[in-house]
Design an enzyme around this catalytic site. Structure first.
Site, PDB file in Angstrom:
ATOM      1  N   GLU A 134      -2.513  -6.386  77.558  1.00 14.52           N
ATOM      2  CA  GLU A 134      -2.470  -5.553  78.740  1.00 14.52           C
ATOM      3  C   GLU A 134      -3.274  -4.272  79.248  1.00 14.52           C
ATOM      4  OE1 GLU A 134       1.153  -6.974  76.219  1.00 14.52           O
ATOM      5  OE2 GLU A 134      -0.699  -6.085  75.634  1.00 14.52           O
ATOM      6  N   ARG A 176       1.973  -0.041  76.577  1.00 15.03           N
ATOM      7  CA  ARG A 176       0.534  -0.318  75.681  1.00 15.03           C
ATOM      8  C   ARG A 176      -1.047  -0.248  76.441  1.00 15.03           C
ATOM      9  NH1 ARG A 176       2.014  -4.476  71.427  1.00 15.03           N
ATOM     10  NH2 ARG A 176      -0.281  -5.241  71.769  1.00 15.03           N
ATOM     11  N   LYS A 213       4.113 -25.578  66.303  1.00 16.55           N
ATOM     12  CA  LYS A 213       5.176 -24.920  66.860  1.00 16.55           C
ATOM     13  C   LYS A 213       6.470 -26.081  66.909  1.00 16.55           C
ATOM     14  CE  LYS A 213       3.809 -21.128  69.603  1.00 16.55           C
ATOM     15  NZ  LYS A 213       3.529 -20.671  71.014  1.00 16.55           N
TER      16      LYS A 213
END
Length: 641
Positions: A370, A398, A284
């Site tokens: 979730e 979700r 990243k």
């Protein structure tokens, strides 16, 4: 355009231009693309680290594959800024996340190079498999490539898709972009060599011949040989899990080394195997030192100075709702050791990171999962704990089945802290918390609260902590509070009771949530027009304060409900009660102000609320329009006896 010279990038208007270049030029293209990405996000803000990490991968994919004929799907899409620059959107790239500008995620209506819209994670393999099967049914021969990060691989949906893909044996390419979890063994020349060898036509042909030969052997022996070969290869290269799911595993390879990426991608492109997973290791923030040094702080950024990396941070006038929630939960947890906090890969976004620093043993980040977060909380609740599931409103969607089946039906005291309720500005429709009042309010046993300001949020955290008789949810928006005076600690509210802030005689504004401040402004405007106005804060969408609703209905000519949620929420609950109570049969005029029945694109929040009619000006306009609809003289007075 950037003021930095980008001579090669300037010649690329779409991937076809890129594919005309010599492979030796791609390193320069990647460097210029990285520079352009940094310069762009320094002006617009947005996601930075993830995009910088896939610059070389983006260049290699568009160079090797025939996009858009070959379908390229970016999971989540926040890493797709370099992709947008290469696919004809460079001239508009500095409109990212602005009103009327480019989306911060992939979007089908924006470009033919975005075959699938994204912003929530872990959808790419499912969508890609659907496209691959459609291709096979149509007897086409294009490639389908899904790029998914290792964080997104923590969601069960990704494995459901892989399991299905392995069973169907349809030709699908999945690229696992490993940039955080360190699930890879060391990456180097030997790994790159093995990846090229094992993705090559010769090996794959030999592998297919081996399958044909072993297919003539007794089934038990065939299975044993196949498993032995794959386990042996997995021991050398890794990827046994993916092989067990039916994918042919290649990798890991260095995602920043074009000399490694290009031959592997070519081999996979030309292979006729079923599902293939390429394991690519990236960093990243690659190539921009401030982002490399602090990838968490440069995942999502404000505008910043390119030279120093210093982000512009407007001075906050008041604490954010997220911080108020985190501080309040800590205060409650100091007095109650049964309180635990759960988040789904968003500790800093929800304030759970603050809780975790003081109570690390009572803090659980379950990853992008979730559904698991909700049922995990339900399990904790059965054992007497007080779980707070801190999650964005848009992400709780979700886990709706788990909310219904595992929490509400069993009437378990799980506490839902819904951050980012209402409109969210630059993230647009995919992240707006528009629907939770409607989808939670229809559930038996559920208590639903909405904080009008930061002090009310403190009281609602205390209410949730004290509530033991079933599930309870409280919602609050993104951004700063309104400057309410904060108590030392929240006080539990009477369940299902609102409050009146201003008494009037003709107009009643009944607000749920943080539109209350706009209702008070509207009341001032209406008073200046000679219209005496009551302003009330419902506090609870469910259970409804029916006594308050009936008092407002009987004592006023016009009743307007105001909420930052969709049709079917609080206003509908009020209308239902008034109808059942027979209070709509007289001259009362009732209107429900909600978010419009559309998906609103990104813009500044105040502009979005103005467009929705949910600012003070819009509320006044609604009242005046309702009064203009009054019956003619001599008809009903407009009051209910």
């Amino acid at each position: 355009m950037t003021t930095t010279k980008t001579p090669l990038l300037d010649t690329i208007h779409d991937p076809a231009d890129l594919r005309r270049l010599d492979p030796a030029q791609l390193r320069q293209v990647a460097d210029e693309l990285r520079t352009e990405t940094v310069d762009t996000v320094s002006v617009t803000g947005g996601h930075l680290g993830a995009g910088l990490g896939v610059v070389e991968l983006t260049v290699a994919l568009h160079y090797v594959f025939d996009t858009p004929r070959d379908r390229l799907i970016w999971d989540v899409g926040h890493q797709a800024y370099p992709h947008k620059i290469l696919t004809g959107r460079r001239e508009r790239i500095r409109t990212l996340r602005q009103g009327g500008g480019l989306s911060g995620f992939t979007k089908r209506s924006e470009s033919e190079y975005d075959p699938f819209g994204a912003a929530h994670s872990s959808t790419s393999i499912s969508a890609g498999l659907g496209m691959a099967v459609a291709r096979d049914l149509d007897a086409r021969d294009n490639n389908v490539i899904a790029v998914i990060g290792d964080g997104a691989m923590s969601a069960g949906m990704a494995y459901e898709a892989m399991n299905n893909a392995g069973a169907l044996d349809s030709r699908l390419i999945v690229i696992l972009n490993d940039n955080d979890m360190s699930i890879a063994p060391p990456v180097g020349a030997m790994s790159a060599y093995l990846s090229r060898l094992l993705s090559g036509r010769a090996y794959l042909t030999l592998r297919d011949i081996g399958k044909q030969v072993s297919g003539h052997l007794p089934k038990r022996l065939d299975t044993a040989i196949t498993r032995a070969v794959e386990h042996a290869r997995g021991f050398v290269t890794g990827g046994t899990l993916f092989e067990e799911l039916g994918f042919y595993y290649v990798g890991p390879i260095d995602g920043h080394n074009l000399d490694h990426l290009l031959p592997v991608l070519r081999n996979v492109r030309d292979a006729h195997a079923g599902p293939i997973l390429i394991h690519v290791v990236t960093q990243k923030g690659k190539g921009y030192p401030p982002a490399e040094a602090s990838d968490d702080k440069y995942h999502g950024v404000n505008t910043f100075d390119v030279i120093t990396g210093a982000q512009s941070r407007p001075k906050a006038n008041f604490p954010t709702y997220t911080k108020v929630f985190g501080d309040s939960l800590i205060r409650e947890a100091r007095e109650d050791d049964k309180i635990v906090a759960i988040t789904a890969a968003m500790p800093s976004g929800t304030g759970v990171d603050m809780f975790g620093r003081e109570f690390p043993g009572r803090t659980f980040d379950v990853g992008i999962a979730e559904q698991h977060a909700v049922t995990f909380a339900a399990g904790l609740a059965t054992e007497g704990y007080k779980p707070f599931v801190a999650i964005y409103s848009t992400f709780l969607q979700r886990a709706y089945d788990q909310v219904v089946h595992d929490v509400a039906i069993q009437n378990l005291p799980v506490r839902f802290a819904l951050d980012r309720a209402g409109l969210v500005g630059a993230d647009g429709a995919t992240h707006a918390g528009s629907f939770d009042i409607a989808y939670l309010g229809c559930l038996p046993n559920m208590v639903v609260m909405a904080a009008a300001d930061e002090a009310e949020l403190m009281h609602m955290v205390a209410t949730a902590a004290a509530h033991q008789s079933g599930p309870i949810a409280f919602r609050y928006p993104r951004g700063e509070g309104v400057g309410a005076e904060l108590p030392d600690r929240g006080v539990p509210l009477p369940i299902g009771k609102g409050r009146v802030l201003r008494e009037g005689s003709r107009i009643a504004l009944l607000s749920l949530g943080t539109r209350l401040a706009e209702c008070l402004k509207a009341a001032d405007d209406l008073a200046a027009r000679g219209l005496s106005t009551t302003v009330a804060d419902a506090r609870f969408a469910k259970p409804l304060d029916t006594e308050l609703v009936e008092r407002l209905a009987r004592g006023h000519e016009v009743l307007i409900t105001v909420e930052e949620g969709s049709v079917g929420g609080f206003g509908s609950f009020v209308m239902q009660h008034l109808a059942e109570a027979g209070l709509l049969d007289g001259g009362l005029r009732v209107r429900a102000m909600t978010l419009p029945d559309v998906f609103q694109d990104q813009d500044k929040p105040d502009r979005m609320y103005a467009a929705a009619g949910l600012d003070a000006k819009g509320i006044v306009a609604k009242v005046l329009a309702t009064l203009d609809a009054a019956p003619a003289a001599g008809a009903a007075t407009g009051r209910i006896a």
